[in-house]
Design an enzyme around this catalytic site. Structure first.
Site, PDB file in Angstrom:
ATOM      1  N   LYS A 112       0.851  -1.263  -0.127  1.00 34.46           N
ATOM      2  CA  LYS A 112      -0.043  -0.094  -0.089  1.00 34.46           C
ATOM      3  C   LYS A 112       0.812   1.329  -0.061  1.00 34.46           C
ATOM      4  O   LYS A 112       0.565   2.171  -0.548  1.00 34.46           O
ATOM      5  CB  LYS A 112      -0.921   0.041   1.217  1.00 34.46           C
ATOM      6  CG  LYS A 112      -1.685  -1.089   1.645  1.00 34.46           C
ATOM      7  CD  LYS A 112      -2.813  -1.378   0.587  1.00 34.46           C
ATOM      8  CE  LYS A 112      -3.618  -2.655   0.667  1.00 34.46           C
ATOM      9  NZ  LYS A 112      -5.000  -2.878  -0.065  1.00 34.46           N
TER      10      LYS A 112
HETATM   11  C1  PLP Z   1      -0.911  -7.668   2.529  1.00 32.23           C
HETATM   12  C2  PLP Z   1      -1.960  -7.535   1.524  1.00 32.23           C
HETATM   13  N1  PLP Z   1      -1.970  -8.478   0.384  1.00 32.23           N
HETATM   14  C3  PLP Z   1      -2.961  -8.508  -0.414  1.00 32.23           C
HETATM   15  C4  PLP Z   1      -4.238  -7.603  -0.500  1.00 32.23           C
HETATM   16  C5  PLP Z   1      -4.947  -7.615  -1.445  1.00 32.23           C
HETATM   17  O1  PLP Z   1      -5.035  -6.721  -2.161  1.00 32.23           O
HETATM   18  P1  PLP Z   1      -6.263  -5.817  -3.020  1.00 32.23           P
HETATM   19  O2  PLP Z   1      -7.068  -5.515  -2.001  1.00 32.23           O
HETATM   20  O3  PLP Z   1      -5.625  -4.975  -3.672  1.00 32.23           O
HETATM   21  O4  PLP Z   1      -6.731  -7.078  -3.730  1.00 32.23           O
HETATM   22  C6  PLP Z   1      -4.006  -6.785   0.922  1.00 32.23           C
HETATM   23  C7  PLP Z   1      -5.184  -5.740   0.956  1.00 32.23           C
HETATM   24  O5  PLP Z   1      -6.355  -5.761   0.372  1.00 32.23           O
HETATM   25  C8  PLP Z   1      -3.195  -6.708   1.624  1.00 32.23           C
HETATM   26  O6  PLP Z   1      -3.103  -5.838   2.683  1.00 32.23           O
HETATM   27  N1  LIG Z   2      -6.474  -4.890   2.565  1.00 32.42           N
HETATM   28  C1  LIG Z   2      -6.807  -3.683   2.402  1.00 32.42           C
HETATM   29  C2  LIG Z   2      -8.092  -3.651   2.175  1.00 32.42           C
HETATM   30  C3  LIG Z   2      -8.497  -2.320   1.835  1.00 32.42           C
HETATM   31  O1  LIG Z   2      -7.960  -2.164   0.363  1.00 32.42           O
HETATM   32  P1  LIG Z   2      -7.894  -1.187  -0.444  1.00 32.42           P
HETATM   33  O2  LIG Z   2      -6.800  -1.375  -1.628  1.00 32.42           O
HETATM   34  O3  LIG Z   2      -9.016  -0.587  -1.338  1.00 32.42           O
HETATM   35  O4  LIG Z   2      -7.459   0.014   0.356  1.00 32.42           O
HETATM   36  C4  LIG Z   2      -6.069  -3.217   3.752  1.00 32.42           C
HETATM   37  O5  LIG Z   2      -4.913  -3.762   4.120  1.00 32.42           O
HETATM   38  O6  LIG Z   2      -6.716  -2.095   4.353  1.00 32.42           O
END
Ligand code: PLP
Ligand SMILES: N[C@@H](CCOP(=O)(O)O)C(=O)O
Length: 465
Positions: A112
């Site tokens: 993120k």
């Molecule tokens: C460590 C981790 N891996 C994978 C994901 C999945 O990513 P996305 O929500 O973009 O599919 C998340 C959060 O959603 C995450 O925090």
């Molecule tokens: N796994 C995410 C969930 C929110 O996902 P986002 O990509 O829409 O911000 C988190 O860690 O909060």
């Protein structure tokens, strides 16, 4: 470049307005009216360039005429100077054709940070230009919240309110949100799960009077700029493996569908991607949907990869819009079905087009633990449980003699208990976070009720209409 809503009832916006809007006023998600194209020649010319240079080349297409080039360049340079690895997102080889794309070298140890560090600077830039403030809200299953608090903490023009599911994030994740001490940051523990938090965030956006009264803006991947920034690392990884003259596949641990949708965008822009593989944990709504054509919610299960304990994958709406030939009426119908009965069916043609672009697989917690053990024993590489989910599914979806890149979305030290119980190794935090677990925590506990959350935010937000 114009940005349009997946639901077709909100005005098209320019980049700066789409950036501040977060969710469209009709409840839809913004995406570009057309996919910008990058030719093979242009991709070849990016070989040997830095992450920052490739980011500039890719992102310029989305902000053209909206953010001046020199400003974009400085924001990119500043954002990625916060990363602890000179390559920003290094690629590590763990098998003859198997690679891990390490996206966790940012300040909060998850992928993120890649988008959030840039998003905070872009928002600051636009708010300063307009002389405005904004109230940022976000829902997190653990990682988005920490990344947003780190990126926006201490910024004069924004107040940040992060909703996290009480007792359902890892202790490291919680402390990354609750111990920063920034006056403009509010960590809100909600008595519910991630989907409750995300529902509350969307409901706040759909409450137009509230939205306008505090100048609401969002940092979840409902915000187009989050996806846009994540497109970059598909380019950097593929280019370093020979793109555009060699096709590369990607497996992505998936929850809200933002990260893998960024891969889909890279492909639409012209990056030769072979397979795009969705990896889920026990919360396998996406794997089931690809198999059956029915998107059907079930109660969320708590797993060792808590960041992916998600039922409603926000960005699946963007994919539906694409699969239905960008017909917003189909998206509106599907979303109404989801609201009314917790499910919708995908029509045959649209499903076919989704299956052409994506494969999917799921893992059990036992398989995740076995994968952590097996990869450690055979390669010496330590995975976090989210990345292990990806590796397990990648192993089942790789093509012989063709590179497969699994996105390493978090550092193992964010989930030490799960990693230790899988392989006996307790991954320690890096030195700059060494005192995290002894810092004083500050958070507020709230019921999962819209009015309770809105009242809290109204009392604490400095941005007013
Ligand atoms: C460590 C981790 N891996 C994978 C994901 C999945 O990513 P996305 O929500 O973009 O599919 C998340 C959060 O959603 C995450 O925090
Ligand atoms: N796994 C995410 C969930 C929110 O996902 P986002 O990509 O829409 O911000 C988190 O860690 O909060």
């Amino acid at each position: 470049m114009d940005y349009i809503s997946t639901r077709g009832d909100a005005p098209a916006l320019k980049f700066r307005d789409a950036l501040l809007a977060g969710l469209a006023r009709d409840g839809g998600l913004y995406l570009p009216r057309e996919w910008p194209q990058i030719s093979k020649k242009e991709i070849r010319a990016l070989r040997g360039k830095s992450y920052q240079e490739i980011a500039f080349a890719v992102l310029s297409h989305f902000v053209v005429d909206e953010i001046p080039s020199d400003a974009l360049k400085s924001m990119i340079d500043e954002a990625y100077a916060t990363f602890r690895h000179p390559a920003v997102a290094p690629l590590v080889q763990i098998g003859p054709n198997d690679f891990v794309l390490e996206l966790f070298h940012g300040t909060t140890l998850a992928f993120k940070d890649v988008a959030m560090q840039l998003l905070a600077r872009l928002m600051d830039y636009v708010l300063a230009e307009r002389g405005e403030r904004a109230t940022i809200v976000g829902a997190t299953s653990g990682d988005t919240g920490g990344a947003a608090i780190d990126a926006f903490g201490g910024r004069e023009r924004t107040d940040v309110f992060i909703l996290f599911p009480h007792g359902k994030v890892s202790p490291v994740q919680q402390r990354q949100m609750t111990t920063t001490g920034y006056a403009n940051v509010h960590a809100l523990a909600v008595k519910g799960n991630f989907d409750d938090c995300q529902d509350l965030v969307k409901a706040m956006f759909n409450d137009v009077a509230f939205r306008d009264s505090v100048k609401l803006s969002g940092v979840n991947s409902i915000n187009w700029a989050r996806i846009m920034a994540q497109v970059v690392y598909y380019f950097t990884a593929a280019i370093s493996l020979g793109s555009p003259d060699r096709k590369v596949s990607f497996t992505v641990p998936t929850g809200n569908f933002g990260d893998i949708f960024a891969g889909y965008v890279a492909k639409r822009m012209g990056l030769p991607i072979d397979r795009l593989v969705i990896a889920t944990n026990d919360n396998d709504i996406l794997a089931r949907t690809l198999k059956t054509g029915r998107y059907e919610m079930r109660p969320a299960i708590a797993t060792t990869s808590p960041s992916m304990d998600i039922q409603i994958s926000s960005n699946f709406e963007r994919l539906l819009f694409e699969a239905y030939g960008r017909d917003p009426s189909q998206v509106r119908a599907a979303m109404a079905g989801l609201r009314q009965s917790g499910a919708f069916e995908i029509q045959a043609e649209a499903l076919k087009s989704i299956r052409r672009e994506f494969r999917a697989g799921r893992t059990t917690q036992k398989q995740v633990a076995e994968t952590i053990r097996e990869i450690l024993a055979t390669t010496g590489y330590l995975l976090d449980p989210h990345t292990a989910t990806g590796i397990f599914v990648a192993q089942k979806n790789s093509k012989p003699n063709s590179p497969m890149v699994t996105l390493a979305t978090a550092h193992p030290a964010k989930f030490p208990a799960a990693v230790e119980s899988a392989c006996g190794i307790f991954p320690g935090l890096p030195s700059w976070l060494g005192d995290l677990m002894s810092r004083e925590e500050r958070f507020d506990l709230l019921e999962p009720e819209l009015k309770a959350v809105e009242n809290f935010i109204s009392q604490h937000a400095r941005a007013k209409a």
